[in-house]
Design a protein around this motif. Sequence first.
Motif, PDB file in Angstrom:
ATOM      1  N   VAL A  10       0.830  -1.202   0.000  1.00 52.52           N
ATOM      2  CA  VAL A  10       0.000   0.000   0.000  1.00 52.52           C
ATOM      3  C   VAL A  10       0.867   1.255   0.000  1.00 52.52           C
ATOM      4  O   VAL A  10       0.602   2.234  -0.717  1.00 52.52           O
ATOM      5  CB  VAL A  10      -0.938  -0.003   1.222  1.00 52.52           C
ATOM      6  N   ALA A  11       1.940   1.234   0.789  1.00 55.84           N
ATOM      7  CA  ALA A  11       2.775   2.422   0.955  1.00 55.84           C
ATOM      8  C   ALA A  11       3.603   2.749  -0.275  1.00 55.84           C
ATOM      9  O   ALA A  11       3.853   3.918  -0.563  1.00 55.84           O
ATOM     10  CB  ALA A  11       3.691   2.235   2.170  1.00 55.84           C
ATOM     11  N   HIS A  12       4.015   1.729  -1.009  1.00 53.98           N
ATOM     12  CA  HIS A  12       5.031   1.979  -2.041  1.00 53.98           C
ATOM     13  C   HIS A  12       4.600   1.642  -3.467  1.00 53.98           C
ATOM     14  O   HIS A  12       5.222   2.126  -4.415  1.00 53.98           O
ATOM     15  CB  HIS A  12       6.290   1.181  -1.706  1.00 53.98           C
ATOM     16  N   TRP A  13       3.580   0.813  -3.671  1.00 53.64           N
ATOM     17  CA  TRP A  13       3.319   0.310  -5.011  1.00 53.64           C
ATOM     18  C   TRP A  13       2.159   0.962  -5.729  1.00 53.64           C
ATOM     19  O   TRP A  13       1.989   0.748  -6.934  1.00 53.64           O
ATOM     20  CB  TRP A  13       3.087  -1.206  -4.966  1.00 53.64           C
ATOM     21  N   GLY A  14       1.333   1.722  -5.027  1.00 55.47           N
ATOM     22  CA  GLY A  14       0.162   2.295  -5.675  1.00 55.47           C
ATOM     23  C   GLY A  14       0.468   3.025  -6.967  1.00 55.47           C
ATOM     24  O   GLY A  14      -0.125   2.729  -8.017  1.00 55.47           O
ATOM     25  N   PRO A  15       1.383   4.016  -6.962  1.00 53.42           N
ATOM     26  CA  PRO A  15       1.663   4.738  -8.205  1.00 53.42           C
ATOM     27  C   PRO A  15       2.151   3.832  -9.329  1.00 53.42           C
ATOM     28  O   PRO A  15       1.767   4.009 -10.485  1.00 53.42           O
ATOM     29  CB  PRO A  15       2.750   5.742  -7.782  1.00 53.42           C
ATOM     30  N   ARG A  16       2.989   2.859  -8.984  1.00 54.59           N
ATOM     31  CA  ARG A  16       3.502   1.943 -10.019  1.00 54.59           C
ATOM     32  C   ARG A  16       2.367   1.151 -10.649  1.00 54.59           C
ATOM     33  O   ARG A  16       2.288   1.026 -11.883  1.00 54.59           O
ATOM     34  CB  ARG A  16       4.530   1.001  -9.405  1.00 54.59           C
ATOM     35  N   PHE A  17       1.494   0.587  -9.827  1.00 56.59           N
ATOM     36  CA  PHE A  17       0.394  -0.212 -10.355  1.00 56.59           C
ATOM     37  C   PHE A  17      -0.495   0.633 -11.259  1.00 56.59           C
ATOM     38  O   PHE A  17      -0.831   0.224 -12.377  1.00 56.59           O
ATOM     39  CB  PHE A  17      -0.435  -0.787  -9.201  1.00 56.59           C
ATOM     40  N   ASN A 300      13.666  10.379  -3.071  1.00 50.85           N
ATOM     41  CA  ASN A 300      13.181   9.566  -1.960  1.00 50.85           C
ATOM     42  C   ASN A 300      13.144   8.075  -2.290  1.00 50.85           C
ATOM     43  O   ASN A 300      12.406   7.316  -1.660  1.00 50.85           O
ATOM     44  CB  ASN A 300      11.778  10.027  -1.541  1.00 50.85           C
ATOM     45  N   ASP A 301      13.938   7.657  -3.247  1.00 49.92           N
ATOM     46  CA  ASP A 301      14.026   6.242  -3.608  1.00 49.92           C
ATOM     47  C   ASP A 301      14.479   5.436  -2.391  1.00 49.92           C
ATOM     48  O   ASP A 301      15.558   5.676  -1.846  1.00 49.92           O
ATOM     49  CB  ASP A 301      15.022   6.064  -4.758  1.00 49.92           C
ATOM     50  N   ARG A 302      13.659   4.481  -1.951  1.00 48.81           N
ATOM     51  CA  ARG A 302      13.993   3.701  -0.758  1.00 48.81           C
ATOM     52  C   ARG A 302      14.852   2.484  -1.076  1.00 48.81           C
ATOM     53  O   ARG A 302      15.315   1.812  -0.151  1.00 48.81           O
ATOM     54  CB  ARG A 302      12.717   3.245  -0.041  1.00 48.81           C
ATOM     55  N   LEU A 303      15.037   2.173  -2.355  1.00 43.55           N
ATOM     56  CA  LEU A 303      15.820   1.002  -2.743  1.00 43.55           C
ATOM     57  C   LEU A 303      17.247   1.361  -3.145  1.00 43.55           C
ATOM     58  O   LEU A 303      18.211   0.751  -2.666  1.00 43.55           O
ATOM     59  CB  LEU A 303      15.135   0.264  -3.901  1.00 43.55           C
ATOM     60  N   ILE A 304      17.381   2.338  -4.026  1.00 44.27           N
ATOM     61  CA  ILE A 304      18.683   2.746  -4.536  1.00 44.27           C
ATOM     62  C   ILE A 304      18.850   4.244  -4.287  1.00 44.27           C
ATOM     63  O   ILE A 304      18.049   5.042  -4.773  1.00 44.27           O
ATOM     64  CB  ILE A 304      18.809   2.467  -6.051  1.00 44.27           C
ATOM     65  N   PRO A 305      19.850   4.670  -3.546  1.00 47.67           N
ATOM     66  CA  PRO A 305      19.997   6.096  -3.255  1.00 47.67           C
ATOM     67  C   PRO A 305      20.305   6.904  -4.506  1.00 47.67           C
ATOM     68  O   PRO A 305      20.975   6.430  -5.433  1.00 47.67           O
ATOM     69  CB  PRO A 305      21.164   6.141  -2.267  1.00 47.67           C
ATOM     70  N   ALA A 306      19.803   8.115  -4.527  1.00 49.47           N
ATOM     71  CA  ALA A 306      20.023   8.992  -5.685  1.00 49.47           C
ATOM     72  C   ALA A 306      21.500   9.265  -5.920  1.00 49.47           C
ATOM     73  O   ALA A 306      21.902   9.594  -7.044  1.00 49.47           O
ATOM     74  CB  ALA A 306      19.262  10.297  -5.490  1.00 49.47           C
ATOM     75  N   THR A 307      22.314   9.128  -4.890  1.00 49.14           N
ATOM     76  CA  THR A 307      23.755   9.333  -5.068  1.00 49.14           C
ATOM     77  C   THR A 307      24.337   8.339  -6.067  1.00 49.14           C
ATOM     78  O   THR A 307      25.342   8.646  -6.721  1.00 49.14           O
ATOM     79  CB  THR A 307      24.487   9.214  -3.726  1.00 49.14           C
ATOM     80  N   GLN A 323      18.311  14.053 -14.067  1.00 52.43           N
ATOM     81  CA  GLN A 323      17.097  14.608 -13.457  1.00 52.43           C
ATOM     82  C   GLN A 323      16.783  13.836 -12.182  1.00 52.43           C
ATOM     83  O   GLN A 323      16.519  12.631 -12.231  1.00 52.43           O
ATOM     84  CB  GLN A 323      15.905  14.543 -14.403  1.00 52.43           C
ATOM     85  N   ILE A 324      16.810  14.527 -11.063  1.00 40.85           N
ATOM     86  CA  ILE A 324      16.421  13.929  -9.792  1.00 40.85           C
ATOM     87  C   ILE A 324      15.117  14.575  -9.353  1.00 40.85           C
ATOM     88  O   ILE A 324      15.072  15.785  -9.099  1.00 40.85           O
ATOM     89  CB  ILE A 324      17.513  14.100  -8.733  1.00 40.85           C
ATOM     90  N   VAL A 325      14.063  13.791  -9.306  1.00 36.72           N
ATOM     91  CA  VAL A 325      12.759  14.280  -8.867  1.00 36.72           C
ATOM     92  C   VAL A 325      12.799  14.345  -7.344  1.00 36.72           C
ATOM     93  O   VAL A 325      12.883  13.320  -6.666  1.00 36.72           O
ATOM     94  CB  VAL A 325      11.632  13.360  -9.354  1.00 36.72           C
ATOM     95  N   GLU A 326      12.777  15.541  -6.790  1.00 37.01           N
ATOM     96  CA  GLU A 326      13.098  15.739  -5.378  1.00 37.01           C
ATOM     97  C   GLU A 326      12.187  14.966  -4.432  1.00 37.01           C
ATOM     98  O   GLU A 326      12.628  14.463  -3.417  1.00 37.01           O
ATOM     99  CB  GLU A 326      13.072  17.235  -5.032  1.00 37.01           C
ATOM    100  N   ASP A 327      10.881  14.861  -4.749  1.00 36.61           N
ATOM    101  CA  ASP A 327       9.992  14.089  -3.884  1.00 36.61           C
ATOM    102  C   ASP A 327       9.545  12.803  -4.568  1.00 36.61           C
ATOM    103  O   ASP A 327       8.497  12.250  -4.249  1.00 36.61           O
ATOM    104  CB  ASP A 327       8.782  14.919  -3.466  1.00 36.61           C
ATOM    105  N   GLY A 328      10.370  12.310  -5.487  1.00 35.13           N
ATOM    106  CA  GLY A 328      10.047  11.098  -6.219  1.00 35.13           C
ATOM    107  C   GLY A 328      10.473   9.841  -5.487  1.00 35.13           C
ATOM    108  O   GLY A 328      11.485   9.830  -4.790  1.00 35.13           O
ATOM    109  N   ASN A 329       9.699   8.762  -5.665  1.00 31.69           N
ATOM    110  CA  ASN A 329      10.038   7.477  -5.083  1.00 31.69           C
ATOM    111  C   ASN A 329      10.874   6.667  -6.070  1.00 31.69           C
ATOM    112  O   ASN A 329      11.440   7.224  -7.009  1.00 31.69           O
ATOM    113  CB  ASN A 329       8.757   6.731  -4.668  1.00 31.69           C
ATOM    114  N   HIS A 330      10.966   5.360  -5.862  1.00 28.83           N
ATOM    115  CA  HIS A 330      11.722   4.514  -6.787  1.00 28.83           C
ATOM    116  C   HIS A 330      11.098   4.593  -8.173  1.00 28.83           C
ATOM    117  O   HIS A 330       9.895   4.412  -8.342  1.00 28.83           O
ATOM    118  CB  HIS A 330      11.723   3.072  -6.275  1.00 28.83           C
ATOM    119  N   VAL A 331      11.905   4.909  -9.177  1.00 29.07           N
ATOM    120  CA  VAL A 331      11.488   5.163 -10.564  1.00 29.07           C
ATOM    121  C   VAL A 331      10.577   6.388 -10.653  1.00 29.07           C
ATOM    122  O   VAL A 331      10.020   6.675 -11.698  1.00 29.07           O
ATOM    123  CB  VAL A 331      10.826   3.921 -11.213  1.00 29.07           C
TER     124      VAL A 331
END
Length: 355
Positions: A10-17, A300-307, A323-331
């Motif tokens: 619920v927390a992480h996959w909604g946008p992807r789905f 805000n990628d929780r899997l792979i850091p933007a660095t 391009q780093i989307v500042e409030d973006g999650n993974h992908v």
Amino acid sequence: MADPRIEAAVAHWGPRFVEHGVPIGDFLELTSTIERWEDWCGAWSARAAIHETEGDTAAAAGHHASAGLHFLTAAMEYHFAKFLNVHDIAEMRATHEQAVAAHRKAHPYMRPPAERIEFPYGNHTLSGNLRIPASRQPPPVVVLIPGLDSAKEELSGMEPWFLDRGLATFSIDGPGQGEAEYELPIEIAYEKPVAAAIDALQERGEVDATRIGAMGVSLGGFYVVRAAAFEPRLRAIVSLSGPYDVYPYLDDLPPMTRLAFQVRSHSATWEETKEKMRAMNLRGVAERVTVPSYIITGRNDRLIPATDNERMGAEISGPVRLQIVEDGNHVATNKAYLYRPHMGDWMVEQLAGAP
């Protein structure tokens, strides 16, 4: 909803789905009613079957647009039913076959239609879905590469950003991915399956195989950089949230993702998995990339850091757009509108020239 794996969904996959074709109502309803991860695959498969039946009814009535939509929705829901069901390989594979079959039902109704292409890869066969927009001249083509838990069927949600701009797309399953994952483990040297895909494209007169780009998602974002470093026929690449070096983050990944790495690398233990993944990095590789590269990730990628993406961009020798989307999650699927149109426009400029 006590199962933390469902809470993570619920927390992480909604946008992807939703970005890839799952109705928001289905996502909200199912994630609020499934109580155990072990029930996830069955619940989503049952909902996918409803959409598939609707597609069969529409096709029989000659309502082709509706049929295509229903079949694509079914394919996505079968896919997301099984994509991390790595604790039960038999159930995962059976559901995977349903996803592929539903997607193939949609092929003639998609606009432009899709064609399944099987191509040789050593002693094995890989598969991909080729879509070619109407054009007076053979268009350039973009090879789309999935990640650890995605597959070519999911990439139909990415294809329109290129197709609508006049580029053909070829979404593939490589080793350790999609249809190939059961016989072939993860392949770090991903330039090999990309070379096989390009060989197949060069046999097709309907596309311009002298103007080929590639886009990779998540782990595919690593693969696409690796491919560009060693496959000279690529003209431009897009890397979405790809890791620079997988090894340092393996133990910190969510449990289901760790198990997916183990299963898809065909490893008996987690320690064996980590040893195999030790070489999955771009040290001495990124600098070999001389073609234009567009690197995208979420801060805000929780899997792979933007660095990792910043380092990737800094080491690539060719022109880089970062391009780093500042409030973006993974992908950055939660803010896809901030990069996907730019991604399509940029690829057109690299392969076809700005309109």
